[in-house]
Motif scaffolding. Sequence first.
Motif, mmCIF file in Angstrom:
data_model
loop_
_atom_site.group_PDB
_atom_site.id
_atom_site.type_symbol
_atom_site.label_atom_id
_atom_site.label_comp_id
_atom_site.label_asym_id
_atom_site.label_seq_id
_atom_site.Cartn_x
_atom_site.Cartn_y
_atom_site.Cartn_z
ATOM 1 N N GLU A 1 0.837 -1.218 0.000
ATOM 2 C CA GLU A 1 0.000 0.000 0.000
ATOM 3 C C GLU A 1 0.863 1.256 0.000
ATOM 4 O O GLU A 1 0.659 2.188 -0.772
ATOM 5 C CB GLU A 1 -0.915 0.000 1.231
ATOM 6 C CG GLU A 1 -2.160 -0.842 1.070
ATOM 7 C CD GLU A 1 -3.138 -0.230 0.087
ATOM 8 O OE1 GLU A 1 -3.529 0.940 0.304
ATOM 9 O OE2 GLU A 1 -3.483 -0.896 -0.913
ATOM 10 N N GLU A 2 1.854 1.217 0.922
ATOM 11 C CA GLU A 2 2.769 2.364 1.058
ATOM 12 C C GLU A 2 3.435 2.665 -0.281
ATOM 13 O O GLU A 2 3.487 3.798 -0.742
ATOM 14 C CB GLU A 2 3.860 2.018 2.082
ATOM 15 C CG GLU A 2 3.395 2.025 3.507
ATOM 16 C CD GLU A 2 3.864 3.264 4.234
ATOM 17 O OE1 GLU A 2 5.093 3.429 4.359
ATOM 18 O OE2 GLU A 2 3.000 4.070 4.634
ATOM 19 N N GLN A 3 3.916 1.565 -0.914
ATOM 20 C CA GLN A 3 4.618 1.709 -2.179
ATOM 21 C C GLN A 3 3.692 2.352 -3.221
ATOM 22 O O GLN A 3 4.066 3.274 -3.940
ATOM 23 C CB GLN A 3 5.058 0.332 -2.660
ATOM 24 C CG GLN A 3 6.450 0.366 -3.230
ATOM 25 C CD GLN A 3 6.973 -1.028 -3.445
ATOM 26 O OE1 GLN A 3 6.246 -2.011 -3.279
ATOM 27 N NE2 GLN A 3 8.209 -1.131 -3.802
ATOM 28 N N LYS A 4 2.464 1.827 -3.267
ATOM 29 C CA LYS A 4 1.492 2.348 -4.223
ATOM 30 C C LYS A 4 1.286 3.835 -4.014
ATOM 31 O O LYS A 4 1.268 4.632 -4.949
ATOM 32 C CB LYS A 4 0.156 1.617 -4.067
ATOM 33 C CG LYS A 4 0.017 0.421 -4.984
ATOM 34 C CD LYS A 4 -1.403 -0.068 -4.960
ATOM 35 C CE LYS A 4 -1.591 -1.317 -5.799
ATOM 36 N NZ LYS A 4 -2.915 -1.897 -5.570
ATOM 37 N N LYS A 5 1.140 4.182 -2.722
ATOM 38 C CA LYS A 5 0.902 5.574 -2.377
ATOM 39 C C LYS A 5 2.051 6.440 -2.881
ATOM 40 O O LYS A 5 1.866 7.505 -3.453
ATOM 41 C CB LYS A 5 0.779 5.688 -0.856
ATOM 42 C CG LYS A 5 -0.238 6.747 -0.430
ATOM 43 C CD LYS A 5 -0.420 6.689 1.068
ATOM 44 C CE LYS A 5 -1.467 7.624 1.566
ATOM 45 N NZ LYS A 5 -1.616 7.519 3.026
ATOM 46 N N ARG A 6 3.284 5.884 -2.625
ATOM 47 C CA ARG A 6 4.450 6.670 -3.009
ATOM 48 C C ARG A 6 4.490 6.877 -4.534
ATOM 49 O O ARG A 6 4.786 7.957 -5.014
ATOM 50 C CB ARG A 6 5.722 5.967 -2.518
ATOM 51 C CG ARG A 6 6.680 6.958 -1.851
ATOM 52 C CD ARG A 6 7.890 6.275 -1.291
ATOM 53 N NE ARG A 6 7.589 5.482 -0.121
ATOM 54 C CZ ARG A 6 8.293 4.398 0.250
ATOM 55 N NH1 ARG A 6 9.291 3.974 -0.494
ATOM 56 N NH2 ARG A 6 7.985 3.738 1.338
ATOM 57 N N THR A 7 4.186 5.792 -5.267
ATOM 58 C CA THR A 7 4.192 5.938 -6.722
ATOM 59 C C THR A 7 3.171 6.969 -7.158
ATOM 60 O O THR A 7 3.417 7.771 -8.058
ATOM 61 C CB THR A 7 3.861 4.594 -7.420
ATOM 62 O OG1 THR A 7 3.643 3.624 -6.441
ATOM 63 C CG2 THR A 7 4.937 4.211 -8.395
ATOM 64 N N ARG A 8 1.996 6.914 -6.501
ATOM 65 C CA ARG A 8 0.945 7.874 -6.852
ATOM 66 C C ARG A 8 1.417 9.299 -6.636
ATOM 67 O O ARG A 8 1.279 10.157 -7.491
ATOM 68 C CB ARG A 8 -0.289 7.620 -5.990
ATOM 69 C CG ARG A 8 -1.280 6.703 -6.668
ATOM 70 C CD ARG A 8 -2.508 6.591 -5.830
ATOM 71 N NE ARG A 8 -3.116 5.303 -5.978
ATOM 72 C CZ ARG A 8 -3.852 4.727 -5.029
ATOM 73 N NH1 ARG A 8 -4.013 5.328 -3.866
ATOM 74 N NH2 ARG A 8 -4.416 3.573 -5.246
ATOM 75 N N LYS B 1 4.374 10.299 -6.543
ATOM 76 C CA LYS B 1 5.401 10.607 -7.532
ATOM 77 C C LYS B 1 4.763 11.022 -8.850
ATOM 78 O O LYS B 1 5.124 12.035 -9.442
ATOM 79 C CB LYS B 1 6.273 9.374 -7.741
ATOM 80 C CG LYS B 1 7.756 9.650 -7.502
ATOM 81 C CD LYS B 1 8.539 8.483 -8.022
ATOM 82 C CE LYS B 1 9.693 8.144 -7.103
ATOM 83 N NZ LYS B 1 10.178 6.781 -7.345
ATOM 84 N N SER B 2 3.767 10.230 -9.301
ATOM 85 C CA SER B 2 3.175 10.553 -10.606
ATOM 86 C C SER B 2 2.487 11.902 -10.546
ATOM 87 O O SER B 2 2.488 12.653 -11.527
ATOM 88 C CB SER B 2 2.179 9.487 -11.060
ATOM 89 O OG SER B 2 2.171 8.412 -10.193
ATOM 90 N N LEU B 3 1.926 12.222 -9.368
ATOM 91 C CA LEU B 3 1.272 13.513 -9.240
ATOM 92 C C LEU B 3 2.300 14.636 -9.413
ATOM 93 O O LEU B 3 2.074 15.608 -10.140
ATOM 94 C CB LEU B 3 0.601 13.625 -7.875
ATOM 95 C CG LEU B 3 -0.294 14.855 -7.725
ATOM 96 C CD1 LEU B 3 -1.476 14.774 -8.676
ATOM 97 C CD2 LEU B 3 -0.773 15.003 -6.294
#
Lengths: 307, 430
Positions: A11-18, A20-22
């Motif tokens: 979840e954390e990783q996903k959040k971080r990628t999100r 980042k993309s933002l």
Amino acid sequence: MAINNDMILLEEQKKRTRNKSLTILLFLLPSLLVYLAFILYPILATFNYSLYDWNGMGDKVFIGLENFTTLLSDSTFWTALKNNLYLVLVSVFVQVPFGLIMAIVLLSKIRGKKVLNVIYFLPYLMSSVAIGLLWVFMYDPVKGPINQFLNIFGIESVHWLASSNMAIIAVLIVLVWQFAPFYMILFKASLVGIPEEQYEAAEIDGANGIQQFFYITLPSLMPTIVSSSILAVVGSLKTFDMFFIMLGGGSGSATEILGTYMYRQSFINFNMGYGSTIASMMFILALLSTVIILFTDNNRQKRSGLK
Amino acid sequence: MRKLYMLLISLFVLFLLAACDEGDDASSGGDNASSDGEIVLDLWHFDPGARMEVYQEAVDRFEEKHENVKVNVLQIPNDDYKQRVVVAMSGGNPPDVFASWGGGWLEEFVDSNKIKDLTNEDIDYDRFIDVAVKNSTFDDKVYGLPLGIATYSFYYNKEIFAEHNLEVPETYDEFLNVVDVLKENDVYPLALANQPKWPGAFYLMYFADRLGGEDVFQSAYRRTGGGFDDDAYVQAGEYIQDLVERDAFNPGFNGIPYDSGQGRQLMYTGEAAMMLMTSGFVNNVREEFPEFEEKMGVFGFPVIEEGNGDPSNISAGVSPVWSIYEETDQSELAVELIDELTSVETAQGYVDKSSTPVAVKGVELKDEYVSIFTEWINKANSIQFPYDQTLPPELGELHKNTTFDLFGLEVTPEEAAESMEAEAKKIFGE
């Protein structure tokens, strides 16, 4: 417990990628805006105009695809397209190879490389208008240096820019002269990037210079050749300036190219709608040829197992 | 999160579209008032050099009379000019006052309701030469005020003529004799820089006029029975190709641009003996090679004995013609401005500095060339304006292309005439 931990980590990783993309998107926004306003909007507007009978100022009359059907039966359009195709052929099969040869010469072990470097690159630095005028004088039928040079060898003066067949060749020569240095720079950059070890290994295996060129240099340059070809094709489909300057915007319809024909229809003949149709056609042709080149290259890479 | 992206993107697209729309609206019409209450008028024209100075003087006089008014003068070179005006008129910020050549080009704007009707404005029309005003009159309404009239005639080198005992030709047979003698003596009889196509078109205009009279063009253009496939046009094409086949012109003429000066150089150096050109040539000589002026002479287009044309007919182009943008906020001031730009005082400056006659009466002629040209205009039974400026732009363009191809021997006179008439039928809808 372990699974749960993993989930949280994921979840954390996903959040971080999100996040980042933002950030990436936000950084992209300014250029995206410029792209939308100055590239995408005009392209869409051109397609829109191409559906109207419009002189550029007065009322627009919607006529659907009539402009396109007129275009397909317009002999000047086909002449222009044919001339553009000559241009494409010369760009891909003369300009690009010339650039490659020049790059190889500059990276070989010869004397006077620095001087050659400057000489080769000079044409690309001059503005098209200056080059056009310069060559108009070079080609002068009475006093032009080119004809005087030919006369020394007893060859009769050629009326370079006067007859339609000769005029196209004359402009093509100038275009090769002007743009080959651009490809030279591209090739030089990627030639430097080929690892020296490969040549050393080939030498140990007993490959001669020609074999080295065909088995190491050329394959390594393939990506550059492909991108050069795309640039050459697209560039020659939308070219305008040199023909306009040297031939006065198409001397007679025989030397018209798509760019000059679009200009003439839009701004001289007051057919803004029809001019937009020509512009749209140019866009479609350039897009199609780019897709075809990329597709063929993709196939080639698959076949040779690079992908 | 994805929804947020979509929202962001659509917001920006919306913003963008709104910005574009706004741009369209805000930019139409002149925004004439600047911040300190000063009124600004935009004026566009295409003439460099001495003529530009003359317009500036007129603008200065106008500004003196109107304390609070400033005129922004913008000179745009010829090739660019047409395009800039079209773009400005179609959406940008058009000038309040601008110059043109009248004729079909101006009519295109008139048809789109972009030009102010000047018929009932406070302008003294008596001071203009009638035929020049007709060039910018459509449906009996005047849309532009003319200033200059550039006449088209032959310039020749008196020294070369004297050397070979040649006299100024009055008939076409004499003219051909001159051509042949010069040819034998290794002088190019006629200098021609035909890449821009209009220099060659002068020949077609004159031949058609001398062969068939002024009615040939008028009835083809007005669609009153005649056509562009008239015998006179076919014959005119034959006369042109006859000259080409005689090697009357310098080699490679179709590839030589006029503006870059190689054509004129042939005259200056004495390699060529004659040139059919506008009255602007005199100014070119004075600026580029003043030594040539003492050798230079002029003569009108020779008479073709078997033709029906009136020998006093001349060809000439009206330029500039001053017009006003329909939706300008300052139409009264704009009318006063173009009145000043075509005043007798401005015309006097134009005559003195540009070696070109004017469409305004009552000027004093000091220059010998302007006196000759003005006499031709006054004596002329009819004045033919260049086809490419009179006809609708598309047809004018075709006329230049077919004439260019006639010179290049790439089409026959019949083919050229037929393709002109076919296009004319398409445009005039017959």
